[in-house]
Every structure is written in structure tokens, then in C-alpha cells.
Design an enzyme around this catalytic site. Sequence first.
Site, PDB file in Angstrom:
ATOM      1  N   ASP A   1       1.674   4.060   2.723  1.00 31.08           N
ATOM      2  CA  ASP A   1       0.641   4.857   2.047  1.00 31.08           C
ATOM      3  C   ASP A   1       1.249   6.018   1.246  1.00 31.08           C
ATOM      4  O   ASP A   1       1.504   5.867   0.053  1.00 31.08           O
ATOM      5  CB  ASP A   1      -0.412   5.351   3.054  1.00 31.08           C
ATOM      6  CG  ASP A   1      -1.772   5.625   2.424  1.00 31.08           C
ATOM      7  OD1 ASP A   1      -1.924   5.425   1.200  1.00 31.08           O
ATOM      8  OD2 ASP A   1      -2.696   6.035   3.155  1.00 31.08           O
ATOM      9  N   ASP A   2       1.477   7.152   1.886  1.00 33.45           N
ATOM     10  CA  ASP A   2       2.031   8.339   1.219  1.00 33.45           C
ATOM     11  C   ASP A   2       3.152   8.911   2.091  1.00 33.45           C
ATOM     12  O   ASP A   2       2.966   9.925   2.772  1.00 33.45           O
ATOM     13  CB  ASP A   2       0.932   9.391   1.023  1.00 33.45           C
ATOM     14  CG  ASP A   2      -0.228   8.849   0.219  1.00 33.45           C
ATOM     15  OD1 ASP A   2      -0.085   8.715  -0.999  1.00 33.45           O
ATOM     16  OD2 ASP A   2      -1.276   8.514   0.825  1.00 33.45           O
TER      17      ASP A   2
ATOM     18  N   HIS B   1      -9.271   0.561  -1.929  1.00 31.56           N
ATOM     19  CA  HIS B   1      -9.328   1.200  -0.624  1.00 31.56           C
ATOM     20  C   HIS B   1     -10.745   1.010  -0.072  1.00 31.56           C
ATOM     21  O   HIS B   1     -11.723   1.132  -0.812  1.00 31.56           O
ATOM     22  CB  HIS B   1      -9.045   2.696  -0.729  1.00 31.56           C
ATOM     23  CG  HIS B   1      -7.594   3.033  -0.916  1.00 31.56           C
ATOM     24  ND1 HIS B   1      -6.808   2.469  -1.880  1.00 31.56           N
ATOM     25  CD2 HIS B   1      -6.783   3.896  -0.228  1.00 31.56           C
ATOM     26  CE1 HIS B   1      -5.568   2.965  -1.791  1.00 31.56           C
ATOM     27  NE2 HIS B   1      -5.527   3.834  -0.798  1.00 31.56           N
TER      28      HIS B   1
ATOM     29  N   HIS C   1       0.860  -1.196   0.000  1.00 28.18           N
ATOM     30  CA  HIS C   1       0.000   0.000   0.000  1.00 28.18           C
ATOM     31  C   HIS C   1       0.888   1.235   0.000  1.00 28.18           C
ATOM     32  O   HIS C   1       1.240   1.770   1.055  1.00 28.18           O
ATOM     33  CB  HIS C   1      -0.929  -0.028   1.213  1.00 28.18           C
ATOM     34  CG  HIS C   1      -1.977   1.034   1.182  1.00 28.18           C
ATOM     35  ND1 HIS C   1      -3.195   0.918   1.815  1.00 28.18           N
ATOM     36  CD2 HIS C   1      -1.999   2.254   0.591  1.00 28.18           C
ATOM     37  CE1 HIS C   1      -3.910   2.012   1.614  1.00 28.18           C
ATOM     38  NE2 HIS C   1      -3.193   2.851   0.877  1.00 28.18           N
TER      39      HIS C   1
ATOM     40  N   GLU D   1     -11.455   3.078   5.267  1.00 21.23           N
ATOM     41  CA  GLU D   1     -10.469   4.046   5.782  1.00 21.23           C
ATOM     42  C   GLU D   1     -11.253   5.110   6.552  1.00 21.23           C
ATOM     43  O   GLU D   1     -11.054   5.295   7.752  1.00 21.23           O
ATOM     44  CB  GLU D   1      -9.673   4.666   4.621  1.00 21.23           C
ATOM     45  CG  GLU D   1      -8.648   5.714   5.049  1.00 21.23           C
ATOM     46  CD  GLU D   1      -7.926   6.365   3.851  1.00 21.23           C
ATOM     47  OE1 GLU D   1      -8.430   6.287   2.717  1.00 21.23           O
ATOM     48  OE2 GLU D   1      -6.845   6.968   4.085  1.00 21.23           O
TER      49      GLU D   1
ATOM     50  N   HIS E   1       1.475   4.702  -2.550  1.00 25.67           N
ATOM     51  CA  HIS E   1       1.164   5.484  -3.753  1.00 25.67           C
ATOM     52  C   HIS E   1       2.460   6.139  -4.211  1.00 25.67           C
ATOM     53  O   HIS E   1       3.053   6.922  -3.455  1.00 25.67           O
ATOM     54  CB  HIS E   1       0.116   6.545  -3.439  1.00 25.67           C
ATOM     55  CG  HIS E   1      -1.165   5.972  -2.893  1.00 25.67           C
ATOM     56  ND1 HIS E   1      -2.260   5.719  -3.691  1.00 25.67           N
ATOM     57  CD2 HIS E   1      -1.519   5.584  -1.634  1.00 25.67           C
ATOM     58  CE1 HIS E   1      -3.241   5.213  -2.943  1.00 25.67           C
ATOM     59  NE2 HIS E   1      -2.811   5.111  -1.691  1.00 25.67           N
TER      60      HIS E   1
HETATM   61  N1  ADE Z   1      -4.585   8.455  -2.469  1.00 26.88           N
HETATM   62  C1  ADE Z   1      -3.387   8.545  -1.906  1.00 26.88           C
HETATM   63  N2  ADE Z   1      -3.448   8.188  -0.614  1.00 26.88           N
HETATM   64  C2  ADE Z   1      -4.722   7.827  -0.362  1.00 26.88           C
HETATM   65  C3  ADE Z   1      -5.417   7.351   0.774  1.00 26.88           C
HETATM   66  N3  ADE Z   1      -4.818   7.168   1.950  1.00 26.88           N
HETATM   67  N4  ADE Z   1      -6.730   7.109   0.657  1.00 26.88           N
HETATM   68  C4  ADE Z   1      -7.347   7.312  -0.503  1.00 26.88           C
HETATM   69  N5  ADE Z   1      -6.750   7.755  -1.600  1.00 26.88           N
HETATM   70  C5  ADE Z   1      -5.443   8.003  -1.541  1.00 26.88           C
HETATM   71 ZN    ZN Z   2      -3.761   4.654   0.103  1.00 25.10          ZN
END
Ligand code: ADE
Ligand code: ZN
Length: 343
Positions: free
Chosen positions: A294-295, A213, A16, A216, A18
Site C-alpha cells: 500500500d504505502d 479501492h 497495491h 477498506e 501507491h
Molecule cells: N491512497 C493511498 N493509500 C490509500 C489507501 N490505503 N486507501 C485509499 N487511498 C489511498
Molecule cells: Zn491503497
Amino acid sequence: DSFHNFLAELPKCEHHLHLEGCLSPSLTFKLAAKNNIKLPSKEKKPEYESVETLEKRYEHFDNLQDFLDCYYLALDAVITKEDFEMLGWEYFTTAHADGVKHAEVFFDPQSHTDRGIPFATVVEGFNAACERAEKELGITSQLIMCFLRHLPASKAATTMQSAIDGGYFNQQQGKDRVIAGLGLDSSEVGFRPELFKEQYVLGKELGLHRTAHGGEEGDPSYISGALDSLHCERIDHGIKLTQDPELLARIVKEEILLTVCPLSNVCLQAVNEVGEVPIRKFLQEGVKFSINSDDPAYFGGYILENYCAVQKAFNLSKEEWKVIVQNSINGSWTGQQRKDELL
Ligand code: ADE
Ligand code: ZN
């Protein structure tokens, strides 16, 4: 200390991540300067004064949408195939330092094609980074193409067609690269998984892996919808699963892997602290999950920081970590041979 070394040396699989979420303020400004553009391209925003002001902006997000607004804006700096490769390489070098051996990474073609970047530029740039990571770092990887759920399903169909027309779903002999699976991301609540059923059914027919996803910010029906309508093999996040014990039992029975992102959940205020992520509950109930970043450019840490944050909050045993790592390896979309190398 020695537990940190233990966590650092675990053979990690990331599911997970991006690639666009690796665009740090410094890389944003570097690419903007190289491409001779002033950010943001559409409206004036004071946080784009400098690397420091942008870093300051990323210190706090109210929720998923507040983060996404920043995430899409910064992407204006990324334009050429080399830019996409550089962004991908930013991920792989850091992941390598954190002990990642195999990565299945998301990208959002629509956030680029919508601003006039050719589909091929995006895929070929990111794919070049994957190739280089395997050659130079020994990290195996796959690309997962995400649809943006806030855009109409008709746009997802166009994106799917671009991938088909470009031959990007065709797996080469003996090599699992190019696009291996479908994902679904962006604003969750109000954009139900069922909207994207047609593209996922087509993806399944084409032999693509499937994840989305879910849970969340959305309630557990976003998780069950992804399983029932999209035939997902994994669920990204899934932390709201604890609200529905019956669905939790189904996830255990069907061995659906959740790709959990603890620091992301804290930064986007899905939980108040890492200790509220249901790690202990999932271990006790036999829910399989991996731990992911994630990011990372936005949420204060790559994968090892997430492992360390979980350890700090839950004080897991080495045995429990071995279960997490084994489930991460076995839940990967790679061949048994590669899994055996990692196990
Ligand atoms: N795009 C990038 N990070 C995300 C996340 N945590 N949830 C949904 N879309 C995303
Ligand atoms: Zn994500």
C-alpha cells in the site's frame, strides 16, 4: 530463520502500491531542500521541523483520512520529472530487495496536477522509473492511474482526457508499459464508486484494466458497486467482504482478486491486529488475493514485511503460500509468457 528465507525468495507480484506512498520523511526533506521549498507550503505544522519529527508523526494514524492528510501534504516536495523518477526508483530498489518480480503500481495524477504540476511530468517521471527497473532490475511493471474519489467526477474526466490527449494509454508493440489500467483511491466512505462510472466505462472501451479501492473502511456495497458500475477486475483491500457472505460467494465465482494490505489495515485502524485480516477465511473459502504494501513509507514496511507479518499471525504452510503466490501471478495484468516465467 529458514521460513523467512522461503518468504524472501518467493517470486512476488505487487498489485497495491501507491508510488506516492513511497515518499519517506527523509526523501521528503531531501527533495524539499533540492527544490528550495519550505514544507508544508500552505500552513505551519510543527511535525515538519525535521526528518525525525515527521517520522514521529507517521507512527500513529487515527484512520484513513488522518493518513491521507499527511500523504497529500508531503507531496509538495515532489516537483520535477526527476523527482517523480526518484520516487519511483525508491520503490523499485526496495521491492527488488524484497523479491518483487512484477509490479502494477498506482499513481495519483490529480494530487500533482491540482498543485500545478503538468500531467506529462508525473507520468513521464514515473514511467522512466518503470523503464529503468526493467532494464537494471528485471522487474516488469505497469502503471495504474487512480482518480481521487474526494474530488468531483468532472475532475476525473479532465484527468482521463489528459491521458488520452498525451497518448499515454497507447500500448506499444510487444511492451506493456505506460498506463495500463484505472484505479480509484482516497477517502472511501461517502464517495461511492458509482460516481466514476462514466470514466470506467470509457476506460473499458479503451481496453484499460480496472480496479478500485473498496471495503477498506466502507461497507460491502462499496465492493459490489465497484463490480457492477465500474466493471472492476480486482478490488483493492476488500477486507469488509466478510460482512456479506453472498457477495463473498460472487467474488469466488467470478475470480475477482483482492489486493490485501495487512500492515496498512493495522496502521489505519481498519483492524486491531494482522490476525484480524481475514487471510485464513479467504484461503478456506477460495477467495483469491495478493498481499501488498500500500504505502510502505507510512506503514512500516515493504512487501516482505507484510508477508512476514501474515506468517507471524497465521502460521501458514508452504503449500498455502504457494497458493497465494500463484494467485498473485495469475491475477496480474501481464501476458501468459511473463506469468509462465514467474510460475
Ligand atoms: N491512497 C493511498 N493509500 C490509500 C489507501 N490505503 N486507501 C485509499 N487511498 C489511498
Ligand atoms: Zn491503497
